[in-house]
Motif scaffolding. Structure first.
Motif, short mmCIF file in Angstrom:
data_model
loop_
_atom_site.label_atom_id
_atom_site.label_comp_id
_atom_site.label_asym_id
_atom_site.label_seq_id
_atom_site.Cartn_x
_atom_site.Cartn_y
_atom_site.Cartn_z
N SER A 1 46.39 24.08 29.85
CA SER A 1 45.98 24.83 28.65
C SER A 1 45.60 26.24 29.02
N LEU A 2 45.03 26.40 30.21
CA LEU A 2 44.69 27.74 30.69
C LEU A 2 45.96 28.60 30.77
N ILE A 3 47.01 28.00 31.35
CA ILE A 3 48.26 28.75 31.48
C ILE A 3 48.85 29.04 30.09
N LEU A 4 48.80 28.02 29.21
CA LEU A 4 49.34 28.22 27.86
C LEU A 4 48.59 29.32 27.12
N SER B 1 42.86 38.42 48.10
CA SER B 1 43.25 39.82 48.07
C SER B 1 44.57 40.00 47.34
N THR B 2 45.45 38.99 47.44
CA THR B 2 46.70 39.08 46.68
C THR B 2 46.43 39.17 45.19
N VAL B 3 45.68 38.21 44.66
CA VAL B 3 45.45 38.23 43.21
C VAL B 3 44.62 39.44 42.82
N ALA B 4 43.75 39.89 43.72
CA ALA B 4 42.96 41.08 43.40
C ALA B 4 43.89 42.26 43.14
N ILE B 5 44.90 42.43 44.00
CA ILE B 5 45.81 43.56 43.82
C ILE B 5 46.67 43.39 42.57
N LEU B 6 47.21 42.17 42.39
CA LEU B 6 48.02 41.93 41.18
C LEU B 6 47.20 42.23 39.93
N LEU C 1 42.73 35.65 34.19
CA LEU C 1 42.27 34.32 34.64
C LEU C 1 43.36 33.27 34.83
N PRO C 2 44.30 33.13 33.88
CA PRO C 2 45.26 32.03 34.06
C PRO C 2 46.01 32.07 35.39
N LEU C 3 46.64 33.21 35.68
CA LEU C 3 47.41 33.29 36.92
C LEU C 3 46.50 33.18 38.14
N THR C 4 45.35 33.86 38.08
CA THR C 4 44.41 33.84 39.20
C THR C 4 43.94 32.42 39.50
N SER D 1 35.58 46.16 37.60
CA SER D 1 34.73 45.08 37.09
C SER D 1 35.57 43.91 36.64
N ALA D 2 36.67 44.19 35.94
CA ALA D 2 37.50 43.09 35.45
C ALA D 2 38.10 42.32 36.62
N THR D 3 38.53 43.04 37.66
CA THR D 3 39.09 42.35 38.82
C THR D 3 38.03 41.46 39.47
N PHE D 4 36.82 42.01 39.62
CA PHE D 4 35.74 41.24 40.24
C PHE D 4 35.45 39.97 39.44
N LEU D 5 35.28 40.13 38.12
CA LEU D 5 34.98 38.97 37.28
C LEU D 5 36.11 37.94 37.32
N THR D 6 37.34 38.44 37.27
CA THR D 6 38.48 37.52 37.30
C THR D 6 38.47 36.69 38.58
N LEU D 7 38.23 37.38 39.72
CA LEU D 7 38.23 36.67 40.99
C LEU D 7 37.09 35.67 41.06
N LEU D 8 35.90 36.10 40.61
CA LEU D 8 34.73 35.23 40.68
C LEU D 8 34.93 33.99 39.81
N PHE D 9 35.19 34.22 38.52
CA PHE D 9 35.36 33.09 37.60
C PHE D 9 36.58 32.24 37.99
#
Lengths: 296, 275
Positions: B106-109, B193-198, B147-150, B76-84
């Motif tokens: 600021s997102l990265i910070l 798919s890369t960020v999904a796996i990370l 979220l930041p890296l994604t 679920s967290a992966t899905f939400l991260t990718l979507l948002f």
């Protein structure tokens, strides 16, 4: 960028940012504000209703605390040694893995493997490898005749810190390798061929062709890894719990202790902010570097 | 040429050895009785062979239940991260609004704020709104952590998609939402798919939030569950079971890395690394 979209459609794009903003404010911004509020109070969990406002005294306390500066020094040591070695190993291994020889795909997977091992499992393996009585390191070195009797590797504070670093390098170098491989695959072979024809040797080719092209990737890996290493926690928690004699007590671990062992919430929160300020400074420097160098 | 290949094999072989020897011990001791781990000198090759650790661990802890918890949370967290993350990245790359760099930076910070120090405030908040022991207590913080890296990787990726494609989409009458769903998402599958796996690996392996926000023993994730396996006495520490469990929960990730490593690399190539 794309003027073709109508104005109201651009408005719609603002809505796209909302989910991210909402979760960020909920889960990070609110706790950060709360942490800041707590950091300005004397607040012990043992006396939750006695919570006087004391301004920045908690911050001043740490700035004058020897233990704090010792933790900072350890953290900086952990950070610089582990990140430097990870980058060097990461780049070298990635270069080796780019060679076109048989079986490289399998090797690539094997070398990337440690990265998938959960940190707590990683900690447990290395704790056992280092064990003074039955650890594999003692057994191996003894059998090879390098040591004459078993050693308690984690008994000396400074040695323990270095051994935790070895475990961390094992776990995270694969991440650097992946980033480097990603960058290396974008380097066209023709560049190397040209350099070869110009008579550049392998070392020369590395410094004048490969390294400049890798700079953006190196910066990306550097930022991510430095920040992670500066707030390292899990692996310390599993292998040494900050010991022996606080020898591996890094700054994030000290903040954890203040909050969860000594129950000094005010001090723990102040420490969180001090850590964040250190990281922000690092991050701002890096982002400046990134924006200057990456745009090529 | 032979000589050069030999050197390469030697170098990579040594590295592979360093990477593999701890894993060799894991596998070896997972098939040995727990006492084997306390042999002095240590055992470097198989002596006894037993499956008892693999069967015993299911009696010691509800590993299947923990695995289910981990799967629910990490997926679920992966899905939400990718979507948002992809939505925000799309918004950011379409908008070019003032403060766009400020938003990304600021997102990265925010992502740099140390997790270990966020535990207490988040714990307090979740306890106030009765969210402890709820899957959301992990899904939400993980999503924020990812979220930041994604967003950053996706935003860089989107900006590298040729503009002509989007102009064409607009001429064809696709709305901004339609462009996102029908063009951007399919085109950015490698990066996604890369960020999904990370993200998935990071969420699956996370420890300290899972330990703190899920105090109920039925809600533990696998990493926490394994760390809490303990024997009755120090020297009965069921080391064999712990590594058997550790191996079982690592295998899915290893398969993922094995299947997807080329994808991870090519996804990053087009994304952040290229800048």
């Amino acid at each position: 960028m794309w003027k073709v979209f109508r104005k109201e459609e651009v408005k719609f794009a603002y809505w796209l940012l909302i989910p991210t903003l909402v979760v960020l404010i909920l889960i990070i911004a609110y706790p950060i504000v709360d942490t800041f509020y707590l950091s300005l109070h004397r607040y012990y969990l043992t006396r939750p209703h006695f919570r006087p406002f004391i301004g920045f005294k908690n911050y001043l306390y740490f700035l004058q605390d020897e233990e704090f500066w010792a933790s900072i020094k350890r953290t900086l040591y952990f950070m610089s040694v582990s990140v430097a070695l990870e980058l060097v190993f990461g780049i070298l291994i990635a270069l080796l893995l780019m060679q076109k020889v048989k079986g490289m795909g399998l090797l690539k997977t094997l070398i990337i493997l440690p990265w998938a091992v959960p940190t707590i499992v990683n900690g447990a393996i290395w704790k056992w490898i280092y064990n003074a009585d039955y650890g594999a390191l003692n057994g191996l070195l003894y059998r090879l005749g390098i040591i004459s009797k078993y050693k308690a590797w984690l008994a000396d504070p400074f040695t323990a810190l270095n051994f935790v670093i070895i475990a961390d390098i094992w776990h995270t170098t694969p991440f650097v390798i992946i980033v480097m491989l990603a960058a290396l695959t974008t380097v066209p072979d023709s560049l190397y061929e040209a350099a070869k024809i110009d008579g550049a040797g392998a070392v020369r080719r590395f410094f004048s062709v490969t390294l400049p092209l890798l700079t953006p990737a190196i910066l990306v890996a550097l930022v991510i890894r430095t920040v992670e290493a500066f707030r390292v926690f899990d692996i310390i928690y599993v292998i040494t719990r900050g010991g022996p004699a606080n020898g591996t007590q890094v700054i994030a671990y000290q903040a954890y202790l203040e909050t969860f062992s000594y129950l000094h919430l005010g001090k723990g929160s102040a420490l969180s902010f001090i850590i964040s300020i250190f990281i922000m400074v690092l991050a701002v420097i890096y982002i400046k570097l990134l924006y200057n160098k990456v745009e090529y | 040429m032979m000589n050069r290949n030999f050197k390469i094999y030697l170098g990579v072989g040594l590295m592979a050895l360093y990477c593999l020897f701890p894993i060799y011990f894991l596998v070896l001791y997972s098939f040995e009785p727990s006492e084997a781990a306390y042999h002095s000198p240590p055992v470097f090759y198989p002596i006894a062979f037993t499956f008892s650790n693999y069967t015993g661990v299911f009696k010691s802890i509800p590993l299947a239940r923990y695995a289910l918890n981990s799967i629910i949370v990490a997926t679920s967290a992966t899905f939400l991260t990718l979507l948002f993350g992809s939505m925000a990245a799309y918004g950011v790359s379409v908008l070019k609004f003032r403060g766009r760099d400020l938003f990304l930076n600021s997102l990265i910070l925010l992502g740099f704020f140390p997790a270990a120090t966020m535990i207490f405030p988040i714990y307090k908040m979740f306890s106030d709104i009765n969210l402890l022991n709820n899957y959301l207590a992990l899904i939400l913080p993980y999503t924020v952590g990812g979220l930041p890296l994604t967003t950053w990787v996706m935003a860089t990726y989107f900006e590298n998609i040729p503009k002509d494609l989007l102009d064409a989409a607009s001429v064809d009458g696709l709305s901004i939402g339609g462009t996102y769903a029908k063009i951007m998402i399919p085109l950015s599958l490698p990066a996604l798919s890369t960020v999904a796996i990370l993200d998935f690996i990071a969420f699956w392996n996370e420890f300290i939030y899972a330990l703190t926000f899920m105090p109920d023993s039925n809600m533990r994730t696998v990493t926490v569950g394994i760390s809490l396996i303990s024997g009755r006495f120090t020297y009965q520490y069921p080391w064999g079971q712990i590594i058997a469990a550790a191996l079982m929960v690592t295998i899915p990730l290893v398969i993922m890395v094995f299947v997807a490593q080329e994808k991870i690399i090519s996804g990053l190539t087009a994304g952040a690394v290229k800048g």
